[in-house]
Write a protein that holds these residues in place. Structure first.
Motif, PDB file in Angstrom:
ATOM      1  N   LYS A 158       0.836  -1.202   0.000  1.00  0.00           N
ATOM      2  CA  LYS A 158       0.000   0.000   0.000  1.00  0.00           C
ATOM      3  C   LYS A 158       0.871   1.253   0.000  1.00  0.00           C
ATOM      4  O   LYS A 158       0.591   2.222  -0.708  1.00  0.00           O
ATOM      5  CB  LYS A 158      -0.912   0.000   1.229  1.00  0.00           C
ATOM      6  N   GLU A 159       1.935   1.211   0.815  1.00  0.00           N
ATOM      7  CA  GLU A 159       2.833   2.358   0.918  1.00  0.00           C
ATOM      8  C   GLU A 159       3.564   2.619  -0.405  1.00  0.00           C
ATOM      9  O   GLU A 159       3.918   3.761  -0.715  1.00  0.00           O
ATOM     10  CB  GLU A 159       3.851   2.135   2.034  1.00  0.00           C
ATOM     11  N   LEU A 160       3.801   1.541  -1.169  1.00  0.00           N
ATOM     12  CA  LEU A 160       4.537   1.662  -2.431  1.00  0.00           C
ATOM     13  C   LEU A 160       3.605   1.643  -3.641  1.00  0.00           C
ATOM     14  O   LEU A 160       4.028   1.350  -4.752  1.00  0.00           O
ATOM     15  CB  LEU A 160       5.557   0.517  -2.550  1.00  0.00           C
ATOM     16  N   ASN A 161       2.350   1.977  -3.405  1.00  0.00           N
ATOM     17  CA  ASN A 161       1.350   1.839  -4.477  1.00  0.00           C
ATOM     18  C   ASN A 161       1.673   2.684  -5.703  1.00  0.00           C
ATOM     19  O   ASN A 161       1.528   2.227  -6.842  1.00  0.00           O
ATOM     20  CB  ASN A 161      -0.033   2.211  -3.945  1.00  0.00           C
ATOM     21  N   TRP A 162       2.146   3.926  -5.508  1.00  0.00           N
ATOM     22  CA  TRP A 162       2.404   4.773  -6.684  1.00  0.00           C
ATOM     23  C   TRP A 162       3.583   4.254  -7.492  1.00  0.00           C
ATOM     24  O   TRP A 162       3.578   4.316  -8.723  1.00  0.00           O
ATOM     25  CB  TRP A 162       2.616   6.230  -6.270  1.00  0.00           C
ATOM     26  N   GLN A 163       4.616   3.676  -6.798  1.00  0.00           N
ATOM     27  CA  GLN A 163       5.735   3.086  -7.533  1.00  0.00           C
ATOM     28  C   GLN A 163       5.265   1.862  -8.322  1.00  0.00           C
ATOM     29  O   GLN A 163       5.678   1.658  -9.463  1.00  0.00           O
ATOM     30  CB  GLN A 163       6.865   2.682  -6.592  1.00  0.00           C
ATOM     31  N   ARG A 164       4.410   1.066  -7.717  1.00  0.00           N
ATOM     32  CA  ARG A 164       3.889  -0.125  -8.393  1.00  0.00           C
ATOM     33  C   ARG A 164       3.126   0.268  -9.652  1.00  0.00           C
ATOM     34  O   ARG A 164       3.296  -0.351 -10.717  1.00  0.00           O
ATOM     35  CB  ARG A 164       2.975  -0.911  -7.454  1.00  0.00           C
ATOM     36  N   GLN A 165       2.290   1.290  -9.541  1.00  0.00           N
ATOM     37  CA  GLN A 165       1.513   1.728 -10.708  1.00  0.00           C
ATOM     38  C   GLN A 165       2.426   2.264 -11.804  1.00  0.00           C
ATOM     39  O   GLN A 165       2.203   2.002 -13.000  1.00  0.00           O
ATOM     40  CB  GLN A 165       0.516   2.805 -10.267  1.00  0.00           C
ATOM     41  N   ALA A 166       3.472   3.005 -11.386  1.00  0.00           N
ATOM     42  CA  ALA A 166       4.405   3.565 -12.374  1.00  0.00           C
ATOM     43  C   ALA A 166       5.175   2.455 -13.087  1.00  0.00           C
ATOM     44  O   ALA A 166       5.341   2.481 -14.312  1.00  0.00           O
ATOM     45  CB  ALA A 166       5.373   4.528 -11.691  1.00  0.00           C
ATOM     46  N   ILE A 167       5.647   1.465 -12.319  1.00  0.00           N
ATOM     47  CA  ILE A 167       6.396   0.356 -12.912  1.00  0.00           C
ATOM     48  C   ILE A 167       5.523  -0.405 -13.899  1.00  0.00           C
ATOM     49  O   ILE A 167       5.952  -0.742 -15.010  1.00  0.00           O
ATOM     50  CB  ILE A 167       6.921  -0.597 -11.816  1.00  0.00           C
ATOM     51  N   ARG A 168       4.295  -0.677 -13.507  1.00  0.00           N
ATOM     52  CA  ARG A 168       3.394  -1.427 -14.393  1.00  0.00           C
ATOM     53  C   ARG A 168       3.099  -0.632 -15.673  1.00  0.00           C
ATOM     54  O   ARG A 168       3.079  -1.193 -16.779  1.00  0.00           O
ATOM     55  CB  ARG A 168       2.090  -1.740 -13.668  1.00  0.00           C
ATOM     56  N   HIS A 169       2.865   0.670 -15.523  1.00  0.00           N
ATOM     57  CA  HIS A 169       2.580   1.518 -16.688  1.00  0.00           C
ATOM     58  C   HIS A 169       3.757   1.515 -17.669  1.00  0.00           C
ATOM     59  O   HIS A 169       3.574   1.344 -18.882  1.00  0.00           O
ATOM     60  CB  HIS A 169       2.290   2.945 -16.222  1.00  0.00           C
ATOM     61  N   ILE A 170       4.977   1.676 -17.138  1.00  0.00           N
ATOM     62  CA  ILE A 170       6.168   1.688 -17.995  1.00  0.00           C
ATOM     63  C   ILE A 170       6.386   0.318 -18.620  1.00  0.00           C
ATOM     64  O   ILE A 170       6.750   0.191 -19.798  1.00  0.00           O
ATOM     65  CB  ILE A 170       7.402   2.138 -17.187  1.00  0.00           C
ATOM     66  N   ASN A 171       6.153  -0.733 -17.838  1.00  0.00           N
ATOM     67  CA  ASN A 171       6.281  -2.098 -18.356  1.00  0.00           C
ATOM     68  C   ASN A 171       5.358  -2.310 -19.553  1.00  0.00           C
ATOM     69  O   ASN A 171       5.770  -2.862 -20.585  1.00  0.00           O
ATOM     70  CB  ASN A 171       5.941  -3.099 -17.249  1.00  0.00           C
ATOM     71  N   ASN A 172       4.119  -1.863 -19.436  1.00  0.00           N
ATOM     72  CA  ASN A 172       3.158  -2.024 -20.535  1.00  0.00           C
ATOM     73  C   ASN A 172       3.603  -1.263 -21.778  1.00  0.00           C
ATOM     74  O   ASN A 172       3.470  -1.754 -22.905  1.00  0.00           O
ATOM     75  CB  ASN A 172       1.771  -1.557 -20.089  1.00  0.00           C
ATOM     76  N   ARG A 173       4.135  -0.051 -21.563  1.00  0.00           N
ATOM     77  CA  ARG A 173       4.628   0.742 -22.693  1.00  0.00           C
ATOM     78  C   ARG A 173       5.792   0.058 -23.390  1.00  0.00           C
ATOM     79  O   ARG A 173       5.875   0.027 -24.626  1.00  0.00           O
ATOM     80  CB  ARG A 173       5.067   2.130 -22.198  1.00  0.00           C
ATOM     81  N   VAL A 174       6.707  -0.504 -22.589  1.00  0.00           N
ATOM     82  CA  VAL A 174       7.873  -1.192 -23.166  1.00  0.00           C
ATOM     83  C   VAL A 174       7.427  -2.429 -23.939  1.00  0.00           C
ATOM     84  O   VAL A 174       7.929  -2.697 -25.039  1.00  0.00           O
ATOM     85  CB  VAL A 174       8.877  -1.568 -22.051  1.00  0.00           C
ATOM     86  N   LEU A 175       6.485  -3.192 -23.394  1.00  0.00           N
ATOM     87  CA  LEU A 175       6.012  -4.398 -24.083  1.00  0.00           C
ATOM     88  C   LEU A 175       5.307  -4.054 -25.395  1.00  0.00           C
ATOM     89  O   LEU A 175       5.334  -4.844 -26.336  1.00  0.00           O
ATOM     90  CB  LEU A 175       5.080  -5.194 -23.170  1.00  0.00           C
ATOM     91  N   GLU A 176       4.700  -2.861 -25.461  1.00  0.00           N
ATOM     92  CA  GLU A 176       4.048  -2.435 -26.695  1.00  0.00           C
ATOM     93  C   GLU A 176       5.052  -2.214 -27.828  1.00  0.00           C
ATOM     94  O   GLU A 176       4.689  -2.265 -29.003  1.00  0.00           O
ATOM     95  CB  GLU A 176       3.257  -1.141 -26.449  1.00  0.00           C
ATOM     96  N   THR A 177       6.337  -2.011 -27.473  1.00  0.00           N
ATOM     97  CA  THR A 177       7.382  -1.849 -28.503  1.00  0.00           C
ATOM     98  C   THR A 177       7.861  -3.201 -29.020  1.00  0.00           C
ATOM     99  O   THR A 177       8.746  -3.254 -29.876  1.00  0.00           O
ATOM    100  CB  THR A 177       8.586  -1.067 -27.946  1.00  0.00           C
ATOM    101  N   ILE A 233       8.237 -13.674 -19.831  1.00  0.00           N
ATOM    102  CA  ILE A 233       8.975 -14.462 -20.830  1.00  0.00           C
ATOM    103  C   ILE A 233       8.034 -14.943 -21.932  1.00  0.00           C
ATOM    104  O   ILE A 233       8.373 -14.907 -23.118  1.00  0.00           O
ATOM    105  CB  ILE A 233       9.686 -15.655 -20.159  1.00  0.00           C
ATOM    106  N   ALA A 234       6.838 -15.383 -21.544  1.00  0.00           N
ATOM    107  CA  ALA A 234       5.864 -15.832 -22.547  1.00  0.00           C
ATOM    108  C   ALA A 234       5.482 -14.685 -23.474  1.00  0.00           C
ATOM    109  O   ALA A 234       5.343 -14.866 -24.691  1.00  0.00           O
ATOM    110  CB  ALA A 234       4.625 -16.395 -21.851  1.00  0.00           C
ATOM    111  N   GLU A 235       5.331 -13.478 -22.908  1.00  0.00           N
ATOM    112  CA  GLU A 235       4.964 -12.302 -23.708  1.00  0.00           C
ATOM    113  C   GLU A 235       6.069 -11.958 -24.703  1.00  0.00           C
ATOM    114  O   GLU A 235       5.817 -11.746 -25.891  1.00  0.00           O
ATOM    115  CB  GLU A 235       4.719 -11.111 -22.771  1.00  0.00           C
ATOM    116  N   ILE A 236       7.308 -11.923 -24.222  1.00  0.00           N
ATOM    117  CA  ILE A 236       8.443 -11.559 -25.084  1.00  0.00           C
ATOM    118  C   ILE A 236       8.695 -12.631 -26.140  1.00  0.00           C
ATOM    119  O   ILE A 236       9.109 -12.335 -27.264  1.00  0.00           O
ATOM    120  CB  ILE A 236       9.702 -11.316 -24.224  1.00  0.00           C
TER     121      ILE A 236
END
Length: 288
Positions: A158-177, A233-236
C-alpha cells in the motif's frame, strides 16, 4: 511474525551464541534439560545424539521474530507461549529444547534450539524445514492475534502503491514496442529508470525478476500478477521466433549467459504460450 529454521552441526557454538549476555539473553523456554550453562546443555544434547551417529546435522535451529511493535510489548510468559505453540506446529514436542530471547536491538527475537534426535534415537525429518517454519510461525501469529507476515507485506505494498503503478505503466509501454529478447526488454526498462534484476539461484535457474524504481524494490508479482517471470517471458517470446518451446526447456540467453528455468516456471510459460497461440488463431479467424 517471521519463522526461520534449519538443521545445524555446531550445537555448542549455537547454544553459546543464544546464551550471549551481551545480547541481553534470557531463557524463555526449556524442555527435558537440567543444565545451567551452554556447555552443560550441549552435553545433554550429545547424550541423546549419540544414539544416532549417522545424523551429523543433529540440532535444529529456529529464529522467531515478531514485528518490532509486537516484540516490544511481549513478556517472558508470552514468548514462552509462542515457542511452545511453534514447536507443537512443527511436531517437535517431547524433545530436548531451549529458547533464548534477545532484546539487545529494537527487534526482539527468539533463538530456539531443539535436539533433532528424539529419545527413540530417530532423526527428525528436516525436509523443507525453512518453508515449514514460515508456515508454523504464521499459524502461531494468527492464533495469538499477532501481526502476520502477509499483513506486513500488504501494508508495504500500500505504501509503495504509486511506484507499483508507475512500474506497471512503464512495463506495458515497453512491451508495446515488442522487445525481441529479455536483454532488449531489460535495456528498455533501464532507459525509463527502472532496474530489472533477474533472480537466479545457485543452480543457475531463473526464478523471476525484481524491479527497482524510486526507492522501491519489488518482485514482479508484487507489482502486478501479469509481471511474473513466466508471464513476461511468454509475452516476449511471441515477438521473436528465436524463443520458443525448445529454448524454454534447454535455457534462455540472458545478459551474455544461458540460464535454466525451473520445471514449475517452464510449465507455466508453456501453458501461457499455448493460450496465446490459440487466442491468436481465434483472432485471425482460424477458430469457430
Amino acid at each position: 511474525m517471521i519463522g526461520k529454521g534449519h538443521a545445524i552441526a555446531s550445537t555448542g557454538a549455537s547454544i553459546d551464541y543464544g546464551w550471549n549476555q551481551e545480547k541481553e539473553a534470557e531463557v524463555v523456554f526449556k524442555e527435558y534439560l537440567a543444565g545451567e550453562t551452554p556447555q552443560e546443555i550441549t552435553e545433554e544434547f550429545k547424550i541423546i545424539q549419540s544414539q544416532n551417529e549417522r545424523c551429523t546435522q543433529n540440532t535444529l535451529s529456529f529464529i522467531l521474530s515478531p514485528t518490532v511493535k509486537d516484540g516490544q510489548k511481549m513478556s517472558k510468559t508470552q514468548l514462552k507461549e509462542i515457542t511452545s505453540r511453534f514447536l507443537k506446529e512443527m511436531e517437535l514436542k517431547n524433545r530436548q529444547a531451549i529458547a533464548f530471547v534477545h532484546r539487545d536491538k529494537a527487534h526482539t527475537h527468539v533463538h530456539v534450539y531443539v535436539n533433532r534426535i528424539g529419545f527413540d534415537g530417530k532423526a527428525y525429518n528436516d525436509s523443507f524445514i525453512g518453508k515449514r517454519s514460515q508456515i508454523a510461525a504464521d499459524n502461531v501469529a494468527k492464533e495469538m492475534g499477532l501481526t502476520r507476515v502477509k499483513d506486513v507485506q500488504q501494508e508495504k505494498l500500500k505504501e509503495l502503491n504509486w511506484q507499483r503503478q508507475a512500474i506497471r505503466h512503464i512495463n506495458n509501454r515497453v512491451l508495446e514496442t515488442r522487445p525481441k529478447s529479455l536483454d532488449e526488454y531489460i535495456n528498455k526498462m533501464k532507459s525509463c529508470n527502472i532496474q530489472v534484476i533477474p533472480s537466479i539461484n545457485k543452480s543457475n535457474q531463473l526464478q523471476g525478476f525484481r524491479f527497482e524504481y524510486k526507492g522501491a524494490n519489488l518482485k514482479g508479482s508484487e507489482v502486478h500478477r501479469s509481471m511474473t517471470g513466466g508471464k513476461l517471458i511468454a509475452e516476449i517470446s511471441q515477438n521473436a521466433k528465436g524463443i520458443g518451446m525448445k529454448e524454454i526447456s534447454t535455457g534462455l540467453k540472458l545478459m551474455n549467459k544461458t540460464v535454466q528455468l525451473s520445471t514449475n516456471m517452464a510449465s507455466k510459460i508453456a501453458k501461457d504460450l499455448i493460450k496465446k497461440v490459440i487466442k491468436r488463431g481465434l483472432d485471425t479467424g482460424m477458430g469457430y
